[in-house]
Design a protein around this motif. Structure first.
Motif, PDB file in Angstrom:
ATOM      1  N   HIS A   1      17.240  12.277   6.758  1.00 40.68           N
ATOM      2  CA  HIS A   1      17.339  11.640   5.450  1.00 40.68           C
ATOM      3  C   HIS A   1      16.147  12.006   4.550  1.00 40.68           C
ATOM      4  CE1 HIS A   1      14.824   8.988   7.910  1.00 40.68           C
ATOM      5  NE2 HIS A   1      14.215   8.671   6.774  1.00 40.68           N
ATOM      6  N   VAL A   2      15.081  12.508   5.160  1.00 43.34           N
ATOM      7  CA  VAL A   2      13.887  12.857   4.377  1.00 43.34           C
ATOM      8  C   VAL A   2      14.215  13.956   3.373  1.00 43.34           C
ATOM      9  CG1 VAL A   2      11.567  13.863   4.507  1.00 43.34           C
ATOM     10  CG2 VAL A   2      12.280  12.126   6.159  1.00 43.34           C
ATOM     11  N   ARG A   3      15.019  14.940   3.826  1.00 45.21           N
ATOM     12  CA  ARG A   3      15.362  16.044   2.928  1.00 45.21           C
ATOM     13  C   ARG A   3      16.106  15.537   1.699  1.00 45.21           C
ATOM     14  NH1 ARG A   3      15.878  21.371   2.756  1.00 45.21           N
ATOM     15  NH2 ARG A   3      17.454  22.164   1.334  1.00 45.21           N
ATOM     16  N   ASP A   4      17.092  14.661   1.938  1.00 41.13           N
ATOM     17  CA  ASP A   4      17.857  14.117   0.811  1.00 41.13           C
ATOM     18  C   ASP A   4      16.938  13.347  -0.136  1.00 41.13           C
ATOM     19  OD1 ASP A   4      20.187  15.204   1.777  1.00 41.13           O
ATOM     20  OD2 ASP A   4      20.737  13.405   2.914  1.00 41.13           O
ATOM     21  N   TRP A   5      16.030  12.588   0.454  1.00 38.22           N
ATOM     22  CA  TRP A   5      15.121  11.783  -0.366  1.00 38.22           C
ATOM     23  C   TRP A   5      14.237  12.683  -1.235  1.00 38.22           C
ATOM     24  CZ3 TRP A   5      10.006  11.165  -1.397  1.00 38.22           C
ATOM     25  CH2 TRP A   5       9.615   9.981  -2.029  1.00 38.22           C
ATOM     26  N   LEU A   6      13.714  13.753  -0.623  1.00 38.86           N
ATOM     27  CA  LEU A   6      12.835  14.656  -1.368  1.00 38.86           C
ATOM     28  C   LEU A   6      13.577  15.383  -2.480  1.00 38.86           C
ATOM     29  CD1 LEU A   6      10.565  16.380   1.305  1.00 38.86           C
ATOM     30  CD2 LEU A   6       9.785  15.118  -0.689  1.00 38.86           C
ATOM     31  N   VAL A   7      14.777  15.862  -2.159  1.00 39.11           N
ATOM     32  CA  VAL A   7      15.520  16.673  -3.118  1.00 39.11           C
ATOM     33  C   VAL A   7      16.021  15.833  -4.291  1.00 39.11           C
ATOM     34  CG1 VAL A   7      17.595  18.081  -3.434  1.00 39.11           C
ATOM     35  CG2 VAL A   7      16.167  18.393  -1.405  1.00 39.11           C
ATOM     36  N   LYS A   8      16.417  14.589  -3.991  1.00 43.19           N
ATOM     37  CA  LYS A   8      17.048  13.760  -5.027  1.00 43.19           C
ATOM     38  C   LYS A   8      16.044  13.014  -5.885  1.00 43.19           C
ATOM     39  CE  LYS A   8      21.308  13.048  -2.378  1.00 43.19           C
ATOM     40  NZ  LYS A   8      22.129  12.055  -1.646  1.00 43.19           N
ATOM     41  N   ASN A   9      14.829  12.773  -5.369  1.00 43.31           N
ATOM     42  CA  ASN A   9      13.858  11.977  -6.127  1.00 43.31           C
ATOM     43  C   ASN A   9      12.968  12.862  -6.969  1.00 43.31           C
ATOM     44  OD1 ASN A   9      13.718   8.894  -5.447  1.00 43.31           O
ATOM     45  ND2 ASN A   9      14.258   9.920  -3.533  1.00 43.31           N
ATOM     46  N   PRO A  10      12.990  12.695  -8.285  1.00 40.45           N
ATOM     47  CA  PRO A  10      12.064  13.457  -9.127  1.00 40.45           C
ATOM     48  C   PRO A  10      10.629  12.981  -8.884  1.00 40.45           C
ATOM     49  CG  PRO A  10      13.219  11.809 -10.450  1.00 40.45           C
ATOM     50  CD  PRO A  10      13.848  11.780  -9.080  1.00 40.45           C
ATOM     51  N   LEU A  11       9.705  13.931  -8.726  1.00 35.49           N
ATOM     52  CA  LEU A  11       8.310  13.578  -8.448  1.00 35.49           C
ATOM     53  C   LEU A  11       7.405  14.150  -9.523  1.00 35.49           C
ATOM     54  CD1 LEU A  11       7.985  14.209  -4.593  1.00 35.49           C
ATOM     55  CD2 LEU A  11       8.141  12.012  -5.750  1.00 35.49           C
ATOM     56  N   ASN A  12       6.429  13.384  -9.901  1.00 37.73           N
ATOM     57  CA  ASN A  12       5.343  13.876 -10.743  1.00 37.73           C
ATOM     58  C   ASN A  12       4.042  13.347 -10.166  1.00 37.73           C
ATOM     59  OD1 ASN A  12       4.935  11.168 -11.747  1.00 37.73           O
ATOM     60  ND2 ASN A  12       6.664  11.515 -13.141  1.00 37.73           N
ATOM     61  N   SER A  13       2.917  13.680 -10.793  1.00 35.54           N
ATOM     62  CA  SER A  13       1.624  13.301 -10.216  1.00 35.54           C
ATOM     63  C   SER A  13       1.482  11.801 -10.053  1.00 35.54           C
ATOM     64  CB  SER A  13       0.481  13.836 -11.097  1.00 35.54           C
ATOM     65  OG  SER A  13       0.599  13.332 -12.414  1.00 35.54           O
ATOM     66  N   LYS A  14       2.077  11.021 -10.969  1.00 31.25           N
ATOM     67  CA  LYS A  14       1.945   9.567 -10.888  1.00 31.25           C
ATOM     68  C   LYS A  14       2.828   8.983  -9.794  1.00 31.25           C
ATOM     69  CE  LYS A  14       2.118   5.383 -13.705  1.00 31.25           C
ATOM     70  NZ  LYS A  14       2.361   4.809 -15.070  1.00 31.25           N
ATOM     71  N   THR A  15       4.114   9.388  -9.764  1.00 37.27           N
ATOM     72  CA  THR A  15       5.032   8.830  -8.764  1.00 37.27           C
ATOM     73  C   THR A  15       4.676   9.294  -7.357  1.00 37.27           C
ATOM     74  OG1 THR A  15       6.577  10.658  -9.137  1.00 37.27           O
ATOM     75  CG2 THR A  15       6.921   8.647 -10.420  1.00 37.27           C
ATOM     76  N   ALA A  16       4.133  10.524  -7.253  1.00 36.45           N
ATOM     77  CA  ALA A  16       3.776  11.046  -5.930  1.00 36.45           C
ATOM     78  C   ALA A  16       2.675  10.216  -5.288  1.00 36.45           C
ATOM     79  CB  ALA A  16       3.340  12.505  -6.037  1.00 36.45           C
ATOM     80  N   GLU A  17       1.718   9.743  -6.096  1.00 35.90           N
ATOM     81  CA  GLU A  17       0.623   8.944  -5.546  1.00 35.90           C
ATOM     82  C   GLU A  17       1.079   7.555  -5.125  1.00 35.90           C
ATOM     83  OE1 GLU A  17      -2.431   8.931  -8.451  1.00 35.90           O
ATOM     84  OE2 GLU A  17      -3.066  11.002  -8.063  1.00 35.90           O
ATOM     85  N   GLN A  18       2.243   7.120  -5.600  1.00 36.28           N
ATOM     86  CA  GLN A  18       2.736   5.785  -5.279  1.00 36.28           C
ATOM     87  C   GLN A  18       3.659   5.765  -4.073  1.00 36.28           C
ATOM     88  OE1 GLN A  18       4.530   4.709  -9.013  1.00 36.28           O
ATOM     89  NE2 GLN A  18       2.574   4.174  -9.984  1.00 36.28           N
ATOM     90  N   ILE A  19       3.895   6.908  -3.461  1.00 36.23           N
ATOM     91  CA  ILE A  19       4.771   6.963  -2.294  1.00 36.23           C
ATOM     92  C   ILE A  19       4.119   6.206  -1.145  1.00 36.23           C
ATOM     93  CG2 ILE A  19       5.826   8.493  -0.587  1.00 36.23           C
ATOM     94  CD1 ILE A  19       5.999  10.614  -2.750  1.00 36.23           C
ATOM     95  N   PRO A  20       4.846   5.314  -0.470  1.00 38.20           N
ATOM     96  CA  PRO A  20       4.259   4.552   0.643  1.00 38.20           C
ATOM     97  C   PRO A  20       3.795   5.475   1.774  1.00 38.20           C
ATOM     98  CG  PRO A  20       6.381   3.633  -0.021  1.00 38.20           C
ATOM     99  CD  PRO A  20       6.239   4.934  -0.733  1.00 38.20           C
TER     100      PRO A  20
END
Length: 904
Positions: free
Chosen positions: A688-707
């Motif tokens: 499921h990690v692949r789906d999560w990575l591909v589907k979730n848009p990431l930027n510098s702000k959202t990436a730092e908030q990943i648990p």
């Protein structure tokens, strides 16, 4: 009587041993060989036995010559090294050497001899026979003496002969003995006796401290040439000694209101066991004792003999202290206003010397330096040395404030700030902003652990174990929170231990800066071992004190796992002992009722331990049968926990980690079918990690908030897909290499935006592109191949820590050189220069005992030589071709020998 050649050989061997050139076993072996051929030079023996090389022998000879010059001859030099360092002793030593040791260390006692038979001895006072002067200051001189009644060697201080008739100096010596004698502290030399000689001059005796001055250790630091990491690595131990000095001075003031008034690195001793002792309380004063001498009438300056500039010498009289370290109030001779904050200034000035290598005040004359001291005019530390951290400069400036009210009000407050800086915690004199807090939390619970393990040069399979360490840290924090909420009645000492483990071990040992310090293994090992000992010591350990506290034992299990994993390559015997101790702890926990133990936490910790242990058995011991049993136990535990807690992501992740370790074990045995099966099982758990990575848009702000839990899953998933790709290569299966590479890079591209995963994602991407270039589908350098190479360069250019990617860059460039040599000789030759530099950086140190490290380097050498061969063939240099082929044959032979030693 030992001959001069015997003594000189003994001196050479001792210097080699005490400076770490040879081990104790090598010392004894060389001594026995020399005993059989006493006319032979011990240096020749050490070189012949390959205990030293010619350069090392030359270095030792230089130290010996320097010692002979400084100590004034062979006898004095031998006495110095015997009395100030560790000396191997035993019946296996040559008889002449044993006699020399006895002669140097014996205590003089001629009371039973007749006057005619007594040897001529030095001066004496009553029972004390003088051996040699060992220190001299403004008012007194210290001798090493023999106490003939108690049969021990001690120190004796008496008034300097120049002032023997001065009542002031006599009184000051008596006050020093009394001020020092009543201070019962490990950091203050104990006073034994106060008396008078036949002429009525006072003296006192004290323990003889053998070691070196903090000033000597400061002088050994090359402040100008070290880079920042090397500089910090060298000053950390000195800061520890300064912290101990802070505690000693605070004790003296709290207990008897005694201040030192002459604090400087020359008055701080580090004994042979690493303990810190504050010496020379001759300027000391009990500030609330009105009976002490009125010193204002004495002379302003008293010149002293010995080396050093006048600026750095102790002054006696109205101005109290050493000019280079004077506080403003001392420089102004405000003696009635001096208190403990004057000593705090001295601590700051000592820190200044550690940080910069210079005293705060200097000048062309005493008057000029004194004028600067009065006004507190000194160059800020960072202006002297830009490598100094701002926090340490702030601590220094706080302690050296012009007004006593602006300084630290307790020496221990300064010590605590130094402790906090070492531990990466906030300090009182620098505000802690939100960014620093976030960075510190990440470093403590994740980033530092990854960095420290990556530093050991782990392969993709071994990167898996970095996540184990992270998860262990998280579990430890969770346990602490549960413990503090559920067990409020836990003893204060036990809670302090928990704080110690989390703050010091998780925060400091695996601190990312320490992990990047060259040769930091010993520091990391020593601190972990200290924590283990604090828990497990059979007499004083907390586990002994609180045998029913199974949380403490759980902490011990995790620490043992960390320590054993750290030791696995450098000291596999010690690692094995720690694994066995961990096994015993686990066995003892199995018989405890579930009401008294956090059973699931123990099971998770056992699973982690078994995974680490299986990797140790696989990579180091090469005991595949036991490794399978260990990893199978880990899998059994994880799957049992998964049945009970099917929705727990952390447990699913543990199952995936265990299965990947099983896959790595099969890969080592060349069972690629078995490896593929276990790897695909792991991927199914976290696909499921692949789906999560591909589907979730990431930027510098959202990436730092990943648990953190999600970051762990991403790291494990990247390891798994890279591992599967390597297994497919072993099976020679290339179903759709372009599509596989595209999917891999898609994951790495998204993961690279996450700070904690960026370096790993870059590493895996370069490996994947290099594998594709070498796969056989690109037997020639085409435009498609060139594009892949350029893609790899883009990944490298965006990496934070390019030096961590040396192996990946080397693999990429060597593959490119072999492929383009026939068509682009100039570019290939330029590439050779680049990888020549890289391979030199990757070469293990000669002292590195890890067989696997040398074997892996030998394989890199083969790749390098093959790249050279491709260029030589393309340029038609037949002589070079034959030479390179011979070198390849030799390198393969070395690699094969190392593989056999390592069990490959």
């Amino acid at each position: 009587m030992p001959s001069p050649s015997s003594d000189r050989n003994l001196l050479f061997a001792l210097v080699a041993y005490q400076n770490g050139y040879i081990t104790m076993e090598q010392f004894f072996e060389a001594a026995q060989l020399w005993n059989k051929e006493p006319k032979k030079d011990i240096g020749d023996i050490l070189v012949e036995r390959k205990f030293l090389d010619d350069v090392e022998r030359f270095n030792i000879q230089g130290i010996v010559e320097d010692r002979l010059r400084r100590q004034g001859g062979l006898d004095n030099s031998l006495s110095f090294v015997v009395e100030n360092g560790s000396v191997p002793q035993g019946e296996d030593l040559p008889e002449e050497w044993q006699k020399k040791f006895t002669e140097i260390t014996k205590i003089s006692d001629d009371s039973s001899k007749s006057p005619a038979s007594k040897p001529k001895l030095g001066p004496s006072i009553h029972r004390y026979i003088f051996r040699r002067p060992i220190g001299e200051g403004g008012q007194g001189i210290v001798w090493e003496v023999d106490d003939t009644e108690l049969g021990r060697r001690i120190a004796l201080k008496k008034v300097h002969p120049k002032h023997a008739n001065n009542p002031l100096h006599k009184g000051m010596l008596i006050e020093e003995s009394r001020n020092t004698g009543r201070l019962d502290h490990a950091g203050i030399v104990p006073v034994y006796d106060l008396g008078q000689d036949d002429e009525g001059n006072p003296f006192f005796t004290m323990q003889l401290i053998k070691g070196e001055k903090l000033a000597d250790r400061v002088r050994s630091i090359k402040h100008e040439t070290l880079n920042r990491q090397e500089f910090l690595a060298q000053i950390r131990p000195l800061l520890r000694h300064l912290i101990a000095t802070c505690n000693t001075l605070q004790y003296a003031y709290d207990k008897y209101k005694v201040i030192h008034r002459d604090l400087k690195p020359e008055n701080i001793m580090v004994n042979r066991y690493g303990e810190t002792v504050v010496m020379d309380w001759g300027m000391g004063k009990a500030v609330e004792d009105a009976t002490q001498l009125d010193e204002a009438s004495s002379m302003l300056f008293v010149p002293v003999s010995g080396s050093g500039s006048g600026v750095e010498r102790t002054q006696v009289g109205s101005v109290k202290g050493t000019l280079g370290y004077l506080s403003p109030e001392q420089a102004q001779a405000l003696n009635s206003n001096l208190d403990h904050r004057t000593d705090i200034y001295g601590l700051g000035a000592t820190l200044y010397r550690i940080l910069t290598g210079t005293v705060p005040y200097s000048g062309t004359s005493v008057e000029e330096a004194l004028s600067r001291a009065k006004l507190n005019q000194f160059v800020r530390p960072r202006e002297q040395n830009s490598k100094i951290p701002k926090e340490l400069e702030a601590i220094c400036l706080k302690a050296m404030a012009t007004l006593p009210a602006d300084r630290y009000q307790k020496a221990t407050d300064m010590g605590q700030d130094l402790e906090n800086w070492i531990a990466g915690e906030p300090i009182s004199v620098v505000p802690d902003n939100l960014l620093k807090k976030s960075e510190r939390w990440l470093r403590r619970h994740a980033r530092g652990v990854i960095a420290s393990l990556l530093m050991l040069g782990l392969t993709a399979a071994a990167l898996l174990w970095a996540t184990v360490a992270i998860l262990g840290a998280k579990t430890k924090v969770d346990n602490l929170n549960r413990s503090l909420s559920a067990e409020q009645t836990k003893t204060k000492e036990s809670r302090e231990l928990s704080s110690y483990i989390f703050d010091e071990v998780v925060g400091y040992i695996f601190d990312d800066e320490l992990s990047r310090v060259p040769n930091s293994y010993e520091v990391r090992k020593r601190t972990l071992a200290m924590a283990v000992n604090r828990l497990s010591d059979p007499e004083t350990g907390y586990v002994t004190k609180y045998p029913e506290d199974w949380n403490l034992k759980l902490d011990l299990l995790r620490l043992l796992t960390r320590l054993a994993n750290l030791e696995k390559e450098m000291d596999p015997v010690a690692a094995q002992v720690n694994w066995e101790t961990a096994e015993k702890l686990i066995a003892s926990a199995r018989s405890v009722s579930d009401d008294n133990i956090a059973r699931d936490s123990w099971r998770l910790s056992e699973s982690d331990m078994q995974m680490y242990y299986s990797a140790f058995l696989t990579e180091i011991v090469r005991d595949f049968e036991t490794a399978h049993a260990s990893i199978d136990r880990a899998i059994e535990i994880c799957e049992m926990l998964e049945r009970d807690q099917a929705n727990d992501k952390n447990i699913k992740l543990s199952v995936a980690r265990a299965k990947l370790q099983k896959s790595s074990l099969f890969t080592e045995q060349k069972d690629f079918e078995g490896a593929l099966k276990e790897c695909e099982y792991a991927l199914n758990k976290i696909d499921h990690v692949r789906d999560w990575l591909v589907k979730n848009p990431l930027n510098s702000k959202t990436a730092e908030q990943i648990p953190n839990e999600t970051v762990l899953e991403i790291l494990i998933y990247m390891v798994a897909i890279r591992q599967k790709s390597e297994i497919m290569k072993g099976l020679n299966r290339h179903l759709d290499p372009e599509e596989c590479l595209k999917k891999e890079l898609e994951v790495y591209e998204k993961a690279r935006q996450i700070p904690l995963a960026k370096t790993d994602a870059t590493r895996f991407a370069i490996q994947a592109i290099t594998q594709r270039i070498e796969s056989g589908f690109d037997s020639q350098w085409t435009s498609a191949t060139a594009q892949k190479y350029n893609d790899a360069l883009k990944w490298i250019s965006q990496a934070d820590y390019v030096e961590e990617l040396h192996e990946e860059v080397f693999g990429l460039e060597s593959a490119r050189i072999r492929m383009i040599a026939a068509t682009d000789i100039k570019t290939a030759e330029e590439g050779l220069i680049k990888i020549s530099d890289l391979i030199n950086k990757m070469k293990p140190d000669a002292s590195d005992k890890r067989i696997n490290a040398h074997r892996n380097f030998a394989l890199k050498e083969i790749d390098f030589l093959n790249a050279q061969l491709a260029v030589a063939l393309a340029t038609g240099k037949i002589n070079e071709v034959e030479q390179i082929r011979m070198e390849i044959t030799n390198a393969k032979s070395r690699a094969d020998n190392l593989s056999r030693q390592h069990g490959h």
